[in-house]
Design a protein around this motif. Structure first.
Motif, mmCIF file in Angstrom:
data_model
loop_
_atom_site.group_PDB
_atom_site.id
_atom_site.type_symbol
_atom_site.label_atom_id
_atom_site.label_comp_id
_atom_site.label_asym_id
_atom_site.label_seq_id
_atom_site.Cartn_x
_atom_site.Cartn_y
_atom_site.Cartn_z
ATOM 1 N N LYS A 2 35.511 50.695 36.444
ATOM 2 C CA LYS A 2 34.688 51.099 35.311
ATOM 3 C C LYS A 2 34.251 49.884 34.503
ATOM 4 O O LYS A 2 35.058 49.080 34.068
ATOM 5 N N VAL A 3 32.936 49.776 34.314
ATOM 6 C CA VAL A 3 32.380 48.691 33.508
ATOM 7 C C VAL A 3 32.383 49.106 32.049
ATOM 8 O O VAL A 3 32.603 48.307 31.148
ATOM 9 N N LEU A 4 32.151 50.397 31.846
ATOM 10 C CA LEU A 4 32.027 50.912 30.485
ATOM 11 C C LEU A 4 32.790 52.223 30.399
ATOM 12 O O LEU A 4 32.659 53.074 31.283
ATOM 13 N N GLU A 5 33.580 52.357 29.364
ATOM 14 C CA GLU A 5 34.341 53.589 29.218
ATOM 15 C C GLU A 5 34.385 53.998 27.754
ATOM 16 O O GLU A 5 34.781 53.223 26.884
ATOM 17 N N PHE A 63 34.087 46.337 30.054
ATOM 18 C CA PHE A 63 34.864 45.384 30.861
ATOM 19 C C PHE A 63 36.330 45.397 30.429
ATOM 20 O O PHE A 63 36.984 44.354 30.369
ATOM 21 N N GLY A 64 36.815 46.572 30.025
ATOM 22 C CA GLY A 64 38.213 46.676 29.599
ATOM 23 C C GLY A 64 38.499 46.116 28.215
ATOM 24 O O GLY A 64 39.641 46.057 27.789
ATOM 25 N N LYS A 65 37.446 45.685 27.495
ATOM 26 C CA LYS A 65 37.673 45.124 26.159
ATOM 27 C C LYS A 65 37.097 46.052 25.102
ATOM 28 O O LYS A 65 36.139 46.785 25.354
ATOM 29 N N ASP A 70 36.199 42.797 20.436
ATOM 30 C CA ASP A 70 35.866 41.700 21.343
ATOM 31 C C ASP A 70 34.367 41.580 21.576
ATOM 32 O O ASP A 70 33.929 41.222 22.675
ATOM 33 N N ALA A 71 33.578 41.884 20.523
ATOM 34 C CA ALA A 71 32.128 41.933 20.691
ATOM 35 C C ALA A 71 31.581 40.658 21.335
ATOM 36 O O ALA A 71 30.800 40.720 22.288
ATOM 37 N N VAL A 72 32.022 39.514 20.847
ATOM 38 C CA VAL A 72 31.429 38.259 21.323
ATOM 39 C C VAL A 72 31.704 38.057 22.817
ATOM 40 O O VAL A 72 30.795 37.737 23.593
ATOM 41 N N ALA A 73 32.963 38.286 23.225
ATOM 42 C CA ALA A 73 33.304 38.093 24.637
ATOM 43 C C ALA A 73 32.506 39.061 25.513
ATOM 44 O O ALA A 73 32.013 38.687 26.584
ATOM 45 N N ASP A 150 26.132 41.351 33.662
ATOM 46 C CA ASP A 150 26.948 42.330 34.383
ATOM 47 C C ASP A 150 26.581 43.748 33.999
ATOM 48 O O ASP A 150 26.721 44.670 34.785
ATOM 49 N N LEU A 151 26.109 43.897 32.753
ATOM 50 C CA LEU A 151 25.711 45.228 32.298
ATOM 51 C C LEU A 151 24.438 45.100 31.453
ATOM 52 O O LEU A 151 24.373 44.275 30.546
ATOM 53 N N TYR A 152 23.444 45.909 31.785
ATOM 54 C CA TYR A 152 22.221 45.964 30.982
ATOM 55 C C TYR A 152 22.271 47.232 30.154
ATOM 56 O O TYR A 152 22.454 48.323 30.700
#
Lengths: 301, 534
Positions: A2-5, A63-65, A70-73, A150-152
């Protein structure tokens, strides 16, 4: 993977409940459609994903964050295109594209940037104040697709584009997908979503009311049938799953629930079918059914 | 009936007038109120002919002439002569700006926003909107002229009579008409609002400068500036009407030209060729700081020049102070004069406080830009990239602190540079600069306060301007009104030691700087946890 959850996400603005327990999940390499009427909560969800708004409860992870912490990362790996692109009136389009790419901190493929400008038929030397809505959107689109992400996250990215440019945009999405990127596409243009997306979610009044692959959603909807028979079919309009029944030019014209189709065909075939036309449900039918549900049947909730 | 360029002008006029009437009153009422207040203040401050003559002498230096215009009627310096000489030019410039903004709003801005296009698609003449805008301009300036004339006459002062007051109002109204006409012409040349305003300001700035150079030296030059010609009316002394006639005629010619150009051009287009801009961003632009500096570039340059001009004009009057101020009780009261220091030194300490407040304005302008970036939806572009909130707030806050230092230096270097050459009192350049820079911690408290407001109560960000205004008023009127110390103490500027009169106190400096840093820190804390607005 999962890229986004997003789980049980809620957001209130004062007394207004904008989101009420939204769940979303986007897998790697997947194009995910996010549709719903105006004011349903699409942009609010996206702004939470971007860490611009703080969720009232629930969580949003990319990305699990955590989207807020963790906006910046997270933003190092995404590209975002808003529906309403507001730009600095006294900078040129070319300057803004460079600025955006520089801030993303990614390696810029100059030839790809030049190619995109050409494909989108975009003049980078004009000041942003002179650009039309479509041209401002091109600025954001070129800045998004000129470097890999990685994600648009695309929030109604084509609302100002002409059909020719829309095709260029769809090409960009295909290419991104081919490289293994994921896309979250919020859109009003249902034909676009149908063409591009692997899975969709429909949001209404801050709640996800339907989600899954297009094929699975189609099972939930109705099919348009036009049938002519040798003999008269008795009680056709009162068979289970039949809706909007009428007779036109000696043809029966009606809709049938997808899960009742088998029963229906068996029943009708006893009377000697001479003609049968069926139209698959479009996303629009699906959408309209839910949308109309909110205006007619929604009062009781 | 082939072409009716003026069709529906009346209807559009009513529409535009309804739209503008409140905004125009917000301009006209303060302009008239200011004029009347100043007239009354002059009357109260200088009670005897001797006091007025003493003031007249200070008007004889080139710097004053450059600032307010040629002196006239100086041998019999009445209240009227004083008002017209010292206030008319400044007020005329304000009226010019009002009229320029009015015309640009009603013509080029509507055209750029596409509103004109929708109207022009209706049965409406090609010139209807422009004509209607001109009617609004003319009516506004006539109303301003009459209200000014009536209000001034109503004061019932000997030297401020109806004939002079009507001319005083007419000079203001004519200035408005002329610069409105100039802006209308500029709106035909440039295809955007910003360019139109820039052209207008350029003409206004040149008019003022040519007159400045002319009035302080070569008098012939002043006649090449519309402002110079209008000041030739010598209101309340000789009451010449011919300058009004000349400028009205010029305005009519400019309007005719503008209307002609309007008729032959396309909607949305300008007659000046469009320059094409940069294809790619320069390395300068490609950073947080670079972007902020680029957005603020024009206003920062304008403010530096402005601060230097203020410094030069204050500096140039320092020489005449001792002779003149000693005789004015009112001014002695404003500066809270006490015996053991020279008047100049005491005056300087008030002056420096005011200069410090002036240099706070651009510093806050820099910071408040962040709020307007957020409101206009541009901040989210940056925040959607790997740019932290800390970095964005830090950039604007840092720039704001830096601006406060640069502006203060620009003002004080100009003031001290001129001041030390004209003053009789022995104060060194370094002393003056030092006495000014001690105010920096007070400025920083306001910046920190702005940051805290922005972080915690975004909607109340504008409150910072009220706080600044309050601080200014306590300095300006505090002693005059005998305000209690706890009210005065609400202004951070109050606590800064007045060098060279007072001793420098490091405790105050450190505490004030600490407070500024604490407030800034609070700003970061709030901004990190709140939603971004759209």
């Amino acid at each position: 993977m999962k890229v986004l959850e997003v789980k049980q996400l809620t957001k209130t603005f004062g007394k207004v409940q904008a989101l009420d327990g939204v769940d979303l999940a986007v897998n790697k390499g997947e194009v995910y459609g996010f549709i719903g009427p105006n004011g349903a909560g699409k942009s609010t969800t996206i702004r939470i994903l971007l860490g611009l708004l703080k969720p009232t409860s629930g969580f949003a992870r990319l990305f699990g964050k955590d989207a807020w912490e963790d906006a910046v990362a997270i933003h190092k790996r995404i590209a975002y295109v808003p529906g309403d692109v507001n730009l600095w009136p006294n900078l040129t389009g070319g300057e803004v594209i460079d600025l955006f790419l520089k801030m993303r901190g990614v390696r810029v493929d100059q030839s790809r940037k030049a190619r995109l400008m050409e494909q989108f038929d975009f003049d980078p030397t004009k000041k942003c104040r002179t650009y039309s809505k479509g041209n401002r959107q091109k600025v954001a689109l070129i800045a998004a697709f000129a470097a890999d992400a990685d994600l648009y996250i695309l929030d109604e990215p084509t609302s100002g584009l002409d059909p020719l440019m829309e095709r260029v945009f769809q090409q960009c999405v295909y290419e991104a997908k081919k490289k293994g990127s994921s896309v979250l596409l919020s859109s009003h243009i249902l034909s676009e979503v149908e063409r591009l997306c692997d899975r969709v979610a429909i949001i209404r009044q801050g709640e996800i009311i339907e989600s899954g692959s297009l094929a699975s959603l189609r099972h939930l909807t109705r099919i348009q049938l036009t049938i002519a028979t040798k003999e008269v079919v008795p009680d056709l309009d009162s068979q289970p799953g039949v809706h909007d029944f009428k007779i036109e030019n000696q043809h029966y014209v009606f809709q049938v629930d997808a899960d009742q189709l088998d029963e229906m065909v068996r029943y009708v075939s006893q009377y000697g079918v001479v003609n049968l036309e069926s139209a698959p449900p479009t996303l629009e039918d699906l959408f309209m059914r839910h949308y109309q549900g909110s205006t007619s049947g929604g009062g009781g909730q | 009936m082939a072409n009716q360029p003026n069709y529906q002008t009346g209807l559009i006029f009513r529409f535009l007038f309804k739209r503008e009437v409140v905004k125009l009153l917000v301009w006209i009422v303060p302009i008239v109120a200011m004029t009347v207040t100043i007239a009354l203040a002059f009357n109260g401050l200088y009670e005897t002919q001797e006091e007025r003559q003493a003031l007249a002498e200070t008007m004889e230096n080139p710097a004053m002439k450059a600032l307010v215009g040629q002196g006239y009627g100086l041998d019999n310096y009445t209240d009227g002569a004083m008002l017209a000489h010292q206030m008319l030019l400044m007020t005329a410039v304000v009226v010019a700006i009002m009229s320029m903004l009015l015309i640009v709003r009603l013509t080029r801005a509507d055209e750029e926003d596409g509103q004109l296009e929708m109207l022009r698609a209706l049965p409406m003449g090609r010139l209807a909107q422009t004509n209607a805008a001109l009617f609004v301009l003319v009516i506004t300036n006539i109303v301003l002229m009459l209200i000014t004339a009536i209000s001034l006459t109503a004061l019932g002062m000997d030297s401020i009579d109806w004939a002079g007051s009507l001319l005083y109002g007419s000079v203001l109204g004519t200035t408005g008409l002329f610069f409105g006409a100039i802006t209308l012409l500029a709106a035909q040349l440039s295809d955007n609002t910003r360019g139109t305003m820039m052209l207008g300001y350029l003409v206004l700035g040149l008019s003022y400068m040519i007159r400045s150079i002319g009035d302080s030296g070569n008098e012939l030059l002043s006649w090449f500036s519309p402002l110079g010609i209008l000041l030739g009316s010598e209101v309340y002394v000789n009451n010449y009407w011919w300058p009004i006639l000349v400028i009205v005629l010029l305005a009519i010619i400019i309007i005719a030209l503008a209307l002609y150009l309007q008729q032959i051009r396309d909607v949305g287009a300008g007659l000046l060729p469009q320059r094409s801009g940069r294809k790619a961003a320069s390395p300068m632009l490609q950073s947080q700081i670079g972007l902020a500096l680029r957005l603020l570039r024009t206003s920062l340059i304008a403010w530096i020049i402005g601060m230097m001009l203020i410094g030069i004009s204050y500096g140039s009057v320092l020489g005449d102070l001792e002779a003149f101020l000693g005789e004015s009780e009112a001014i002695m009261e404003i500066i809270g004069a006490s015996g053991d220091m020279s008047i100049t030194e005491q005056f300087i300490s008030v002056l420096l406080k005011i200069m410090a407040i002036f240099s706070t304005i651009p510093a806050l302008v820099v910071f408040v830009r962040l709020k307007s970036e957020e409101k206009k939806g541009r901040l989210e572009h940056l925040l959607a990239k790997p740019v932290s909130r800390k970095k964005i707030l830090g950039t604007y806050l840092g720039l704001s602190f830096l601006t406060s230092i640069v502006m203060m230096l620009a003002g004080i270097i100009a003031l001290a540079g001129i001041g030390v050459t004209v003053m009789d009192v022995d104060i060194s350049f370094n002393t003056l600069v030092e006495a000014q820079l001690v105010y920096l911690p007070a400025v920083w408290i306001l910046i920190g306060f702005a940051a805290a407001l922005y972080g915690w109560c975004y909607k109340w960000s504008r409150f910072i301007w009220l706080y600044l205004l309050f601080s200014f008023l306590t300095v300006y009127l505090g002693d005059l009104l005998d305000l209690p110390a706890f009210i005065l103490g609400l202004s951070p500027y109050y606590h800064i030691p007045e060098l060279p009169t007072d001793q420098l106190s490091w405790v105050v400096m450190v505490v004030a700087t600490g407070m500024a840093l604490l407030l800034s820190f609070l700003g970061f804390l709030g901004f990190q946890r709140r939603d971004i607005e759209t």
